[in-house]
Design a protein around this motif. Structure first.
Motif, PDB file in Angstrom:
ATOM      1  N   ASP A  59       0.834  -1.201   0.000  1.00 16.44           N
ATOM      2  CA  ASP A  59       0.000   0.000   0.000  1.00 16.44           C
ATOM      3  C   ASP A  59       0.871   1.255   0.000  1.00 16.44           C
ATOM      4  OD1 ASP A  59      -2.094  -1.673   0.095  1.00 16.44           O
ATOM      5  OD2 ASP A  59      -2.774  -1.149   2.112  1.00 16.44           O
TER       6      ASP A  59
ATOM      7  N   ASP B 119       0.285   3.945   1.875  1.00 18.99           N
ATOM      8  CA  ASP B 119       0.088   4.796   3.053  1.00 18.99           C
ATOM      9  C   ASP B 119       1.055   4.511   4.201  1.00 18.99           C
ATOM     10  OD1 ASP B 119      -0.846   2.359   3.712  1.00 18.99           O
ATOM     11  OD2 ASP B 119      -2.904   2.949   4.131  1.00 18.99           O
TER      12      ASP B 119
ATOM     13  N   GLN C 132       1.535   1.876   5.769  1.00 16.71           N
ATOM     14  CA  GLN C 132       1.099   0.869   6.756  1.00 16.71           C
ATOM     15  C   GLN C 132       1.912  -0.408   6.565  1.00 16.71           C
ATOM     16  OE1 GLN C 132      -3.423   1.059   6.356  1.00 16.71           O
ATOM     17  NE2 GLN C 132      -3.049   1.087   8.561  1.00 16.71           N
TER      18      GLN C 132
ATOM     19  N   ARG D  25      -1.944   4.585   9.421  1.00 17.51           N
ATOM     20  CA  ARG D  25      -1.927   5.277   8.135  1.00 17.51           C
ATOM     21  C   ARG D  25      -1.292   6.650   8.343  1.00 17.51           C
ATOM     22  NH1 ARG D  25      -4.193   6.955   3.403  1.00 17.51           N
ATOM     23  NH2 ARG D  25      -4.933   5.139   2.290  1.00 17.51           N
TER      24      ARG D  25
HETATM   25 MG    MG Z   1      -4.180   1.597   4.631  1.00 20.80          MG
END
Ligand code: MG
Ligand code: UDP
Length: 350
Positions: A110, A112, A114, A216
């Motif tokens: 991802d 973000d 994370q 996030r």
């Molecule tokens: Mg996320």
């Protein structure tokens, strides 16, 4: 290949070394996160492999993501920008990225932060010992509400009812795959891309690796409860048929019960002769069966909708433009993916 001498018995373990790596990142409105992610990710990948590409799939962002990527591409030539023509959803974006990837190993993550880039090292290490897929599994779900945890738990239980398919619990899309796994995924013809299910379906020697997801960095999750529910239903209809069988069973049981109740009423009437009473029972039974009928139609409808989506044979996504070459053997577009622009060429600019 590196040969290692191992243990007292001197077992020889052959280690393979990755020459090229593709990192696929689907993103929707991630302008704030990308400048934080890229430096960390590039530094890590430089340590690990001689050659790599980072494919960012822009899933219809409406913020400054295209501009941010354009700037980042000046600093990081390994960055490939694949802009889809609109928001097609994370699963389609992931498929677009995998399709464009050319690396010997491919990592999905991802945008973000994370998914910690540091974990790629341990994943690659496991791959080098012969595993074809290493998937990250979240150690805890403490950051989530009890409702989301209960829903997730129910979902995994239901998914496990699919014939022989083992969808690992708490494993997301953060994973490292060998080229053979990516090729197998790309060979699957279905339109409904429930990736968790497809990853499990293709099989290959796979193992989990545990991690604690970070918060996030900027923005909020795009997977709101209603979207998650939709996602779960898509997954279940794509991989299980038991709801349909359950309906047949429910129908049979209810028919038997109704028949017995009918017999009971007839005998009661013959014995005691009171035919008129029972309006409440009647209306309850009628409404109950109407409810069961509608529910059954709804479940059947879900499957019909999936079939409809499959038979339409629309492409999974459309690429509006691509920037950057990526790894050397660069990309022939797949035959059924309509490309509106060739690499590094903007149709609007001619
Ligand atoms: Mg996320
Ligand atoms: N994402 C995407 N298309 C969408 C929704 C999300 O490409 O329609 C991307 C998003 O930008 C992020 C990843 O998918 O990189 C995971 O999304 P998010 O962080 O919102 O979900 P969560 O972490 O809660 O699963």
């Amino acid at each position: 290949m590196v040969l290692l001498q191992h243990g007292a018995q001197g077992i020889m373990i052959t280690k393979r070394q990755a020459q090229t790596l593709s990192c696929v990142i689907p993103g929707l409105n991630e302008a704030e996160n990308l400048p934080a992610l890229l430096p960390v990710l590039v530094a890590k990948l430089r340590e690990l492999v001689p050659d790599f590409e980072i494919i960012f799939v822009d899933d219809g962002s409406t913020d400054a993501t295209p501009l941010v990527i354009e700037q980042l591409r000046q600093t990081y030539p390994q960055l490939v920008y694949l802009q889809l023509s609109r928001n097609f959803g994370k699963e389609a974006a992931l498929t677009a990225g995998l399709e464009a990837s050319r690396g010997q190993v491919v990592v999905c993550m991802d945008a973000d932060l994370q998914h910690p880039p540091a974990l790629i090292e341990a994943m690659l290490e496991r791959w080098s010992t012969g595993l074809e897929m290493v998937y990250a599994v979240r150690e805890t779900r403490d950051d989530e509400t009890w409702m989301k945890r209960a829903g997730t738990s129910l979902f995994y239980k239901l998914m496990r009812t699919s014939n022989g398919l083992r969808v690992p619990r708490d494993a997301g899309d953060f994973r490292l795959m060998d080229r053979c796994v990516v090729d197998a995924l790309m060979a699957l013809p279905e339109r409904s891309r429930f990736m968790k299910g497809l990853f499990a379906w293709v099989g290959f020697p796979s193992e989990p690796i545990y991690y604690s997801p970070a918060e996030r960095l900027h923005g909020v999750s795009r997977f709101r409860p209603t979207k998650l529910l939709r996602f779960a239903v898509d997954g279940l209809t794509a991989f299980t048929t038991w709801p349909l069988r359950l309906l047949s069973l429910l129908g049979a049981v209810l028919a038997m019960l109704s028949f017995s109740y009918g017999l009971f009423i007839i005998f009661k009437h013959l014995l005691y002769g009171d035919a008129v009473r029972g309006w409440t029972t009647l209306i309850t039974v009628v409404l109950f069966f109407a409810g069961v009928n509608m529910l059954s139609l709804g479940v059947v409808g879900e499957y019909v909708a999936s079939i409809f989506a499959e038979v339409k044979h629309r492409p999974l996504y459309l690429v509006h433009r691509r920037r950057g070459q990526g790894l050397a053997q660069a990309s022939e577009p797949a035959p059924d993916q309509k490309q509106l622009a060739t690499p590094d060429q903007d149709p609007q600019q001619g």
